[in-house]
Write a protein that holds these residues in place. Structure first.
Motif, short mmCIF file in Angstrom:
data_model
loop_
_atom_site.label_atom_id
_atom_site.label_comp_id
_atom_site.label_asym_id
_atom_site.label_seq_id
_atom_site.Cartn_x
_atom_site.Cartn_y
_atom_site.Cartn_z
N PRO A 11 0.83 -1.21 0.00
CA PRO A 11 0.00 0.00 0.00
C PRO A 11 0.86 1.26 0.00
CG PRO A 11 -0.87 -1.61 1.54
CD PRO A 11 0.44 -2.17 1.05
N ALA A 12 0.33 2.34 -0.52
CA ALA A 12 1.13 3.53 -0.86
C ALA A 12 2.04 4.01 0.27
CB ALA A 12 0.21 4.65 -1.32
N GLU A 13 1.50 4.18 1.46
CA GLU A 13 2.31 4.70 2.57
C GLU A 13 3.45 3.76 2.93
OE1 GLU A 13 1.75 5.90 7.30
OE2 GLU A 13 0.00 5.75 5.99
N ASP A 14 3.13 2.47 3.01
CA ASP A 14 4.16 1.48 3.35
C ASP A 14 5.18 1.35 2.22
OD1 ASP A 14 2.87 1.01 5.73
OD2 ASP A 14 1.78 -0.73 5.00
N CYS A 15 4.72 1.49 1.01
CA CYS A 15 5.60 1.38 -0.16
C CYS A 15 6.65 2.49 -0.13
CB CYS A 15 4.77 1.48 -1.43
SG CYS A 15 5.46 0.60 -2.83
N LEU A 34 -0.13 -2.19 -5.17
CA LEU A 34 -1.12 -3.11 -5.71
C LEU A 34 -2.17 -3.47 -4.66
CD1 LEU A 34 1.06 -5.53 -7.87
CD2 LEU A 34 -0.06 -3.39 -8.51
N LEU A 35 -2.11 -2.82 -3.52
CA LEU A 35 -3.09 -3.04 -2.46
C LEU A 35 -3.57 -1.68 -1.96
CD1 LEU A 35 -1.19 -5.78 -0.43
CD2 LEU A 35 -3.30 -6.14 -1.73
N HIS A 36 -4.84 -1.40 -2.18
CA HIS A 36 -5.45 -0.19 -1.63
C HIS A 36 -6.33 -0.59 -0.46
CE1 HIS A 36 -7.54 3.57 -1.17
NE2 HIS A 36 -8.71 2.97 -1.38
N ILE A 37 -6.12 0.05 0.70
CA ILE A 37 -6.87 -0.28 1.91
C ILE A 37 -8.14 0.55 1.96
CG2 ILE A 37 -6.80 -0.40 4.42
CD1 ILE A 37 -4.85 -2.29 3.00
N ALA A 38 -9.29 -0.12 1.87
CA ALA A 38 -10.59 0.55 1.92
C ALA A 38 -11.30 0.12 3.20
CB ALA A 38 -11.42 0.18 0.70
N SER A 63 -2.23 -6.91 10.74
CA SER A 63 -1.62 -5.90 9.87
C SER A 63 -1.71 -4.53 10.52
CB SER A 63 -2.31 -5.87 8.51
OG SER A 63 -3.66 -5.42 8.65
N LYS A 64 -0.96 -3.58 9.97
CA LYS A 64 -1.05 -2.21 10.47
C LYS A 64 -2.43 -1.59 10.22
CE LYS A 64 2.82 -0.85 8.48
NZ LYS A 64 3.94 0.04 8.06
N PRO A 65 -3.05 -1.78 9.05
CA PRO A 65 -4.41 -1.25 8.90
C PRO A 65 -5.39 -1.84 9.91
CG PRO A 65 -3.48 -1.76 6.75
CD PRO A 65 -2.52 -2.30 7.77
N ALA A 66 -5.26 -3.13 10.20
CA ALA A 66 -6.13 -3.75 11.19
C ALA A 66 -5.90 -3.14 12.56
CB ALA A 66 -5.90 -5.26 11.23
N ARG A 163 -11.06 -3.74 3.35
CA ARG A 163 -10.97 -4.52 2.11
C ARG A 163 -9.70 -4.10 1.39
NH1 ARG A 163 -15.51 -3.00 0.13
NH2 ARG A 163 -16.66 -4.84 0.84
N ARG A 164 -8.97 -5.06 0.85
CA ARG A 164 -7.79 -4.76 0.04
C ARG A 164 -8.18 -4.82 -1.43
NH1 ARG A 164 -3.58 -8.48 3.41
NH2 ARG A 164 -2.56 -6.84 4.61
N CYS A 165 -8.11 -3.68 -2.11
CA CYS A 165 -8.51 -3.59 -3.50
C CYS A 165 -7.28 -3.40 -4.39
CB CYS A 165 -9.46 -2.41 -3.70
SG CYS A 165 -10.84 -2.36 -2.55
N LEU A 166 -7.39 -3.85 -5.62
CA LEU A 166 -6.36 -3.59 -6.62
C LEU A 166 -6.63 -2.21 -7.21
CD1 LEU A 166 -4.02 -4.39 -8.49
CD2 LEU A 166 -5.71 -5.53 -9.96
#
Length: 255
Positions: A11-15, A34-38, A63-66, A163-166
């Motif tokens: 995800p963008a921030e982690d990337c 390739l993973l967007h956190i929604a 995970s960090k989002p969780a 949800r992890r979206c492409l």
């Protein structure tokens, strides 16, 4: 390690954070999340599980989002969190919980479910009668971990938070990025991240499957090999340190 030029897919921030760490070590990282956190809309199911947090002997945060979304949800329901054992698979997720004042246990020897299950602290938390565990995660993931716990007589509940979206990329964007920047390695941080990589590659996958692919665990390595990846490197962890150690041990392809 300066010969490595890697496609990063977190995800963008982690990337961006991973690219900065790699850059300090002389490794080029090109970010293509390739993973967007929604975040999921808060449901009655989520609220019901969160309100009964005190019936669990352990909470596992995957995970960090969780961690971030779980803390936000619990903050509105628990002025003071009940005393129970908190666990994560890796140090980065633990740091989010520790910043909120929680004591967190995580494995030092590998960022995967197998290492987590071996933790003496988790085994101690599960030693009581009728143990119950709550797993904070996305809509899916860590089914193997839940299966192992269930087989040991543990009742497991999931609290889905996101949800992890492409992300939306045009056709052929993945191969064009790799060719334009002469990238010679691919990095994924999860099984879902790999599936999104393969989906975006589409008809270009047979060409990309020849590139070295760095993955975080034996399970993701097996998924990648079954999909045709020809040079899979198991980093035995999703951290930047684990990736750097694997890069050091793996010769970069000739230009």
């Amino acid at each position: 390690m300066t010969a490595w030029r890697l496609l990063l897919t977190r995800p963008a921030e982690d990337c961006a954070a991973l690219a900065a760490t790699l850059g300090e070590a002389g490794v080029q990282g090109s970010c293509m999340p390739l993973l967007h956190i929604a975040p999921l809309a808060v449901s009655e199911q989520q609220l019901a599980l969160a309100r009964t947090l005190d019936r669990y002997c352990a909470v596992i945060v995957v995970s960090k989002p969780a961690a971030r979304l779980g803390l936000d949800l619990l903050a509105g329901l628990w002025p003071q969190l009940p005393a129970l054992a908190w666990f994560t698979v890796g140090a980065a997720t633990a740091a989010v919980l520790e910043a909120a004042g929680l004591t967190v246990h995580f494995p030092d020897g590998g960022d995967d479910s197998e290492a987590l299950l071996r933790l003496p602290e988790l085994q101690a938390a599960l030693a009581g009668a009728a143990p119950r565990v709550l797993i904070l995660r996305g809509e899916e993931g860590r089914e193997w971990l839940a299966g192992q716990l269930t087989a040991r007589g543990v009742h497991v509940d999931y609290l889905p938070l996101y949800r992890r979206c492409l992300p939306d990329y045009p056709a052929g964007a993945l191969l064009r990025r790799i060719e334009a920047e002469r990238l010679n390695g691919l990095v994924v941080s999860s099984g879902q991240g790999f599936e999104h990589l393969r989906t975006l590659a589409a008809q270009d996958w047979p060409r990309l499957a020849r590139l070295p692919l760095f993955v975080p665990s034996p399970r993701v390595a097996e998924i990648a090999r079954q999909a045709g990846a020809q040079n899979v490197v198991d980093c035995r962890g999703a951290s930047a340190a684990a990736l750097l150690a694997a890069l050091q041990e793996t010769p970069a392809p000739a230009s």
